[in-house]
Design a protein around this motif. Structure first.
Motif, PDB file in Angstrom:
ATOM      1  N   PHE A 304      -9.226   8.457  -5.680  1.00 30.45           N
ATOM      2  CA  PHE A 304      -8.575   7.469  -4.812  1.00 30.45           C
ATOM      3  C   PHE A 304      -9.118   6.059  -5.001  1.00 30.45           C
ATOM      4  O   PHE A 304      -8.445   5.081  -4.661  1.00 30.45           O
ATOM      5  CB  PHE A 304      -8.615   7.894  -3.338  1.00 30.45           C
ATOM      6  N   SER A 305     -10.342   5.917  -5.545  1.00 27.28           N
ATOM      7  CA  SER A 305     -10.908   4.575  -5.697  1.00 27.28           C
ATOM      8  C   SER A 305     -10.551   3.923  -7.028  1.00 27.28           C
ATOM      9  O   SER A 305     -10.729   2.709  -7.166  1.00 27.28           O
ATOM     10  CB  SER A 305     -12.435   4.635  -5.566  1.00 27.28           C
ATOM     11  N   GLY A 306     -10.054   4.701  -7.986  1.00 28.04           N
ATOM     12  CA  GLY A 306      -9.735   4.106  -9.280  1.00 28.04           C
ATOM     13  C   GLY A 306      -8.434   4.588  -9.873  1.00 28.04           C
ATOM     14  O   GLY A 306      -7.576   3.803 -10.269  1.00 28.04           O
ATOM     15  N   VAL A 307      -8.248   5.900  -9.929  1.00 30.76           N
ATOM     16  CA  VAL A 307      -7.100   6.478 -10.628  1.00 30.76           C
ATOM     17  C   VAL A 307      -5.805   6.247  -9.864  1.00 30.76           C
ATOM     18  O   VAL A 307      -4.790   5.822 -10.447  1.00 30.76           O
ATOM     19  CB  VAL A 307      -7.328   7.989 -10.861  1.00 30.76           C
ATOM     20  N   TYR A 308      -5.818   6.502  -8.566  1.00 28.58           N
ATOM     21  CA  TYR A 308      -4.575   6.413  -7.795  1.00 28.58           C
ATOM     22  C   TYR A 308      -4.022   4.989  -7.776  1.00 28.58           C
ATOM     23  O   TYR A 308      -2.811   4.781  -7.900  1.00 28.58           O
ATOM     24  CB  TYR A 308      -4.805   6.919  -6.371  1.00 28.58           C
ATOM     25  N   SER A 309      -4.889   3.999  -7.618  1.00 25.76           N
ATOM     26  CA  SER A 309      -4.420   2.609  -7.616  1.00 25.76           C
ATOM     27  C   SER A 309      -3.841   2.224  -8.975  1.00 25.76           C
ATOM     28  O   SER A 309      -2.851   1.488  -9.053  1.00 25.76           O
ATOM     29  CB  SER A 309      -5.567   1.665  -7.248  1.00 25.76           C
ATOM     30  N   ALA A 310      -4.449   2.745 -10.074  1.00 24.25           N
ATOM     31  CA  ALA A 310      -3.903   2.483 -11.412  1.00 24.25           C
ATOM     32  C   ALA A 310      -2.536   3.133 -11.572  1.00 24.25           C
ATOM     33  O   ALA A 310      -1.631   2.556 -12.202  1.00 24.25           O
ATOM     34  CB  ALA A 310      -4.867   3.008 -12.476  1.00 24.25           C
ATOM     35  N   CYS A 311      -2.344   4.326 -10.991  1.00 27.94           N
ATOM     36  CA  CYS A 311      -1.041   4.994 -11.031  1.00 27.94           C
ATOM     37  C   CYS A 311       0.030   4.151 -10.353  1.00 27.94           C
ATOM     38  O   CYS A 311       1.156   3.999 -10.866  1.00 27.94           O
ATOM     39  CB  CYS A 311      -1.122   6.353 -10.358  1.00 27.94           C
ATOM     40  N   LEU A 312      -0.302   3.601  -9.197  1.00 25.85           N
ATOM     41  CA  LEU A 312       0.667   2.789  -8.465  1.00 25.85           C
ATOM     42  C   LEU A 312       1.028   1.525  -9.235  1.00 25.85           C
ATOM     43  O   LEU A 312       2.203   1.147  -9.322  1.00 25.85           O
ATOM     44  CB  LEU A 312       0.096   2.422  -7.092  1.00 25.85           C
ATOM     45  N   SER A 313       0.030   0.853  -9.788  1.00 33.69           N
ATOM     46  CA  SER A 313       0.292  -0.416 -10.485  1.00 33.69           C
ATOM     47  C   SER A 313       1.048  -0.205 -11.790  1.00 33.69           C
ATOM     48  O   SER A 313       1.674  -1.132 -12.302  1.00 33.69           O
ATOM     49  CB  SER A 313      -1.027  -1.146 -10.758  1.00 33.69           C
ATOM     50  N   SER A 314       0.991   1.024 -12.349  1.00 34.45           N
ATOM     51  CA  SER A 314       1.657   1.297 -13.631  1.00 34.45           C
ATOM     52  C   SER A 314       3.046   1.896 -13.464  1.00 34.45           C
ATOM     53  O   SER A 314       3.765   2.051 -14.451  1.00 34.45           O
ATOM     54  CB  SER A 314       0.800   2.253 -14.473  1.00 34.45           C
ATOM     55  N   THR A 315       3.411   2.252 -12.241  1.00 40.49           N
ATOM     56  CA  THR A 315       4.735   2.831 -11.989  1.00 40.49           C
ATOM     57  C   THR A 315       5.728   1.691 -11.772  1.00 40.49           C
ATOM     58  O   THR A 315       5.841   1.141 -10.667  1.00 40.49           O
ATOM     59  CB  THR A 315       4.691   3.775 -10.777  1.00 40.49           C
ATOM     60  N   LEU A 316       6.456   1.336 -12.833  1.00 43.82           N
ATOM     61  CA  LEU A 316       7.290   0.125 -12.817  1.00 43.82           C
ATOM     62  C   LEU A 316       8.593   0.308 -12.058  1.00 43.82           C
ATOM     63  O   LEU A 316       9.346  -0.663 -11.908  1.00 43.82           O
ATOM     64  CB  LEU A 316       7.577  -0.317 -14.258  1.00 43.82           C
ATOM     65  N   ARG A 317       8.869   1.513 -11.593  1.00 42.37           N
ATOM     66  CA  ARG A 317      10.058   1.706 -10.758  1.00 42.37           C
ATOM     67  C   ARG A 317       9.850   1.151  -9.345  1.00 42.37           C
ATOM     68  O   ARG A 317      10.814   0.989  -8.597  1.00 42.37           O
ATOM     69  CB  ARG A 317      10.416   3.188 -10.679  1.00 42.37           C
ATOM     70  N   PHE A 318       8.589   0.894  -8.960  1.00 44.63           N
ATOM     71  CA  PHE A 318       8.336   0.214  -7.686  1.00 44.63           C
ATOM     72  C   PHE A 318       8.760  -1.251  -7.822  1.00 44.63           C
ATOM     73  O   PHE A 318       8.571  -1.861  -8.884  1.00 44.63           O
ATOM     74  CB  PHE A 318       6.854   0.277  -7.317  1.00 44.63           C
ATOM     75  N   MET A 404       1.674   6.737   2.532  1.00 40.46           N
ATOM     76  CA  MET A 404       1.278   7.862   3.377  1.00 40.46           C
ATOM     77  C   MET A 404       0.223   8.709   2.660  1.00 40.46           C
ATOM     78  O   MET A 404      -0.746   9.179   3.269  1.00 40.46           O
ATOM     79  CB  MET A 404       2.497   8.716   3.724  1.00 40.46           C
ATOM     80  N   CYS A 405       0.397   8.886   1.353  1.00 36.18           N
ATOM     81  CA  CYS A 405      -0.602   9.628   0.571  1.00 36.18           C
ATOM     82  C   CYS A 405      -1.943   8.895   0.573  1.00 36.18           C
ATOM     83  O   CYS A 405      -3.004   9.531   0.623  1.00 36.18           O
ATOM     84  CB  CYS A 405      -0.105   9.827  -0.852  1.00 36.18           C
ATOM     85  N   SER A 406      -1.912   7.563   0.511  1.00 32.40           N
ATOM     86  CA  SER A 406      -3.155   6.788   0.575  1.00 32.40           C
ATOM     87  C   SER A 406      -3.876   7.062   1.887  1.00 32.40           C
ATOM     88  O   SER A 406      -5.097   7.274   1.913  1.00 32.40           O
ATOM     89  CB  SER A 406      -2.856   5.293   0.448  1.00 32.40           C
ATOM     90  N   PHE A 407      -3.115   7.065   2.982  1.00 34.88           N
ATOM     91  CA  PHE A 407      -3.701   7.340   4.298  1.00 34.88           C
ATOM     92  C   PHE A 407      -4.290   8.751   4.353  1.00 34.88           C
ATOM     93  O   PHE A 407      -5.409   8.958   4.855  1.00 34.88           O
ATOM     94  CB  PHE A 407      -2.641   7.167   5.384  1.00 34.88           C
ATOM     95  N   LEU A 408      -3.559   9.733   3.832  1.00 32.49           N
ATOM     96  CA  LEU A 408      -4.030  11.121   3.861  1.00 32.49           C
ATOM     97  C   LEU A 408      -5.267  11.304   2.983  1.00 32.49           C
ATOM     98  O   LEU A 408      -6.171  12.081   3.329  1.00 32.49           O
ATOM     99  CB  LEU A 408      -2.918  12.065   3.404  1.00 32.49           C
ATOM    100  N   LEU A 409      -5.318  10.612   1.850  1.00 31.02           N
ATOM    101  CA  LEU A 409      -6.515  10.665   1.008  1.00 31.02           C
ATOM    102  C   LEU A 409      -7.744  10.185   1.784  1.00 31.02           C
ATOM    103  O   LEU A 409      -8.817  10.793   1.727  1.00 31.02           O
ATOM    104  CB  LEU A 409      -6.325   9.802  -0.242  1.00 31.02           C
ATOM    105  N   GLY A 410      -7.583   9.077   2.517  1.00 27.72           N
ATOM    106  CA  GLY A 410      -8.693   8.530   3.293  1.00 27.72           C
ATOM    107  C   GLY A 410      -9.104   9.422   4.445  1.00 27.72           C
ATOM    108  O   GLY A 410     -10.302   9.667   4.659  1.00 27.72           O
TER     109      GLY A 410
END
Length: 498
Positions: A304-318, A404-410
């Motif tokens: 959650f501190s590195g991989v998940y944020s990289a996934c979000l920034s690389s998903t260009l459909r957002f 919501m997944c970010s919140f659940l991870l935390g």
């Protein structure tokens, strides 16, 4: 010689009460009444003294508890500021480094490699940190560790590959110091009764750093595809100053055992003895079982501190993927704060039912979260920019589900970590320094491993590893908790003799 006149008595003597006139006269009666009155007055006076002592002792105990609680809050504030800087930096490291490479093709640093170095050195140095703790004490140990964090963050003002990796080594060693010192300080400032409350409140304060720092980054990065030099300078300058303020607050912490604050730690002995205790403790059955739980917390921390944020920034459909990096950090922080706050405020009540229900809750929350991430994000998103569809309708990933997944991870992470702090502070009360060092050793080792394989693993492989180790870690934690509960029930009650 004089003889007292006998008192005549006629009648039958059937009991001692009937014979009492033969044994005493009026003068004796007066004397006995006087003695009885004096004894009664003395007993009353003694009772008043004991009552005053109890009252004074109660007031002193309440004052000490208040004093130690203020120390926990001060430490929490210091860590909040230091990790506002560092956690914010960690979440955006890979995103920022991609932007640096666009401006400077000669820059060869990697955010994943930097974080892997940090956690690898962190793991190794945890074997030495109890020795440093025994020599320096928890306060100075934490301060030295905090200084390395400020140096690491300031290094991003001069983006050079050598500086990045050297400061990564430095902050890895500093992390071992600050966390071993923190665990020891928290234990010394807590009792069996207050450990769950203090660990929960500290965790909530610490994780509020995820909220404040990422709120700042959210506004700074909004609408930007590339994080330019000017924006990076503003962000990292501000984070460095915040970290330095946190170190200053840490200097105000009272020494354990001084001025009624907690108790002094006399269990570690010499630096060599502290190292020996760490090795001996690591071989015990309970610590081996708990290591599986520690290992999982390291993997999900790196996720959650590195991989998940990289996934979000690389998903260009957002619509605006870079904006989601800061927003995700805020939702992770909100989950951590809620979890830590709930388990801190209600710690005295939840501890009656054991720590295992809370860990089981965290496990279930993470399982739901991993399934939603699997449905929402494309598998190649940790490695490269992608427009691949998700498993949701029309293949469009959902920002709502992502947050919501970010919140659940935390929240799930708070479930695990608050109970780990609680079990280490109670089961290993007399060996808190080595116990917390071993916790951080195992956690940082798994985090380093995760960051190393993050450069080649796709998202679905990450999720598979998380599910396996979450299951193993939950089972081993519950096993240790149940064993500790049985030992507590078998322990003889000596309350009547205290």
């Amino acid at each position: 010689m004089s003889f007292r006149k006998r008192k005549s008595f006629t009648g039958n003597v059937e009991s001692m009460e009937d014979a009492r006139p033969l044994l005493c006269d009026e003068a004796d009666d007066v004397h006995n009444e006087s003695v009885t009155q004096c004894v009664s007055e003395q007993i009353s006076a003694n009772q008043d003294v004991e009552s005053d002592k109890c009252s004074l002792g109660g007031q002193q105990s309440a004052w000490q508890e208040k004093n130690t609680f203020c120390s926990i809050l001060t430490m929490g504030l210091a860590f909040t500021l230091i990790f506002t800087a560092f956690n914010t930096n960690g979440i955006m490291t890979q995103v920022v480094i991609k932007s640096i490479k666009i401006e400077n093709p000669n820059f060869e640093g990697s955010g994943y490699t930097s974080l892997a170095i940090i956690y690898a050195v962190f793991a190794i140095f945890n074997w030495l940190s109890p020795s440093c703790l025994s020599y320096l004490g928890p306060k100075v140990t934490m301060i030295i560790g905090g200084i390395t964090y400020a140096i690491f963050i300031a290094g991003f003002l001069w983006p050079q590959t050598v500086i990045l990796y050297l400061t990564s080594v430095l902050v890895g060693a500093g992390a071992a110091l600050i966390w071993t010192g923190q665990g020891n300080y928290l234990t010394l400032m807590s009792t069996q009764k207050t450990m769950s409350r203090n660990s929960g409140i500290f965790w909530a304060m610490l994780q509020s750093s995820m909220l404040f720092g990422n709120l700042f980054v959210f506004y700074q990065f909004m609408g930007k595809d590339v994080i330019d030099h000017h924006t990076r300078t503003i962000v990292f300058s501000a984070l460095t100053v915040v970290g330095i303020i946190g170190i200053g607050i840490m200097c105000l912490l009272p020494k354990p055992g001084a001025d009624g604050s907690g108790r002094a730690d006399e269990s570690l002995g010499s630096p060599f003895e502290a190292l020996k205790k760490s090795f001996n403790l690591f071989r015990t059955k309970d610590m081996i079982l708990l290591s599986a739980t520690f290992f999982y917390t390291g993997i999900e921390l790196s996720f959650f501190s590195g991989v998940y944020s990289a996934c979000l920034s690389s998903t260009l459909r957002f619509p605006d993927p870079k904006r989601l990096v800061g927003l995700s950090g805020m939702f992770i922080g909100a989950g951590e704060i809620l979890g830590g706050g709930v388990f801190g405020i209600f710690g005295s009540k939840t501890v009656k039912y054991g720590r295992d229900p809370i860990v089981l809750l965290g496990y279930l929350i993470h399982m739901v979260c991993f399934f939603l991430i699997f449905m929402n994000l494309p598998t190649e998103s940790p490695l490269t920019n992608t427009k691949s569809p998700s498993f949701l309708p029309l293949g469009q990933p959902s920002e709502v589900i992502a947050m919501m997944c970010s919140f659940l991870l935390g929240f799930g992470d708070a479930c695990f970590n608050t109970q780990i702090y609680s079990i280490l502070g109670t089961v290993y009360e007399d060996n808190s320094g080595p116990a917390f060092a071993l916790f951080k050793f195992t956690q940082s080792l798994s985090a380093a491993a995760c960051f190393f394989y993050s450069s080649v693993f796709e998202l679905y492989w990450h999720l598979a590893v998380l599910v396996v180790f979450a299951t193993i870690g939950t089972l081993t934690f519950c096993s240790v908790e149940w064993r500790a509960h049985r030992r507590l029930k078998a322990k003889p009650d000596t309350t009547a003799f205290d």
